[in-house]
Design an enzyme around this catalytic site. Sequence first.
Site: not given
Length: 348
Positions: A205, A265-266, A290, A295, A314
């Site tokens: 990060d 996350a995305r 996920d 989507e 999701h």
Amino acid sequence: MTDTSKRCLLCGDPQQPSAAMYESAGYLTGHGVEFKRMEWQGDVSAAEFRDVTMDMESRGPGDYDASAIAENLAGVEFLVVHKAPVSRTVFEQGEDLEVVAAARGGTENVDTAAAADHDVTVLHAPGRNADAVADYAVSFALSAHRRIPHFVETTGRGEWDLEFDPRGLPRDVTNLSIGVIGFGNVGRKVAERWTGFGPEILAYDPYVDDETTREHDATPADLDELLQTADVVSIHARLSDDTHHMLDVTAFDQMREEALLVNTARGGLVDTDALVKALQSESIGGAALDVFEEEPLPEGHPLLDLDNVWLSPHTAGSTRDAVYNGARIVAADLEAIIEGREPAHRIR
């Protein structure tokens, strides 16, 4: 005697109804807060509403009709929303508005520039579903690594699908290397959960210093090192112009042949076409996903035909506590404002 009471509009939606908001924030009546409640798109299904809110993250609140919210703002100082749009129109018509609180981690549905122009404080609720997402990400990875969905399905069909060749068996988790991309609220909780299993944990990060990373039982690593080393790559970054498709062809080329990608996350963080090719060629071991760029996944999507992919809709952040936590966090900050203290989660 001066009237110090405040009026608060709780604007719920299909994912976080105003009734749930009131359960978390209603105690503020003891501080003289008077509540009004409404729902934004309350007649829309949860699945349809998710499509709306995902679209809002890219389009912004100004493209959505917020007139019903604005019409309810007479005499209201505090506005609490979940994902309803708080556009410039809302700020212009909310003459008494002092605080807008988004009971979620991001504020993509709030026009923060308009808030600044109207001198309105903006609050949010970072980490409201961090436990939920972290639990799911680690559980998803463990299930995929140990092929639990496969064994449950085949045994339920009456099969007895055992593997005895050690080359086809998974390794103990304690001997794995876990790579965590994004080391904010969720990433740190993911590392915390993995720590109990004893693997090496690497974290990338660029906005978190090495000392903080080590304090959370992870080893700082650059992205290339993490991708080349990790057996499980778990992504928890925010989606932005800088992080869009951060996992692309080059990234998948660097990953280990048996590596598992976990994305809760995305979807936009991953180049889907590049991922599909990596999975089809088995240049990586698999993916537990996920979230997706589109989507729900359309019929015939190539991800639906792959045996080395595990998919869910999701749902990683969807727990009962996550729903209540958002309003609980912003209510604590509203209480601080009422008492003349600095709120902990002020955007501006």
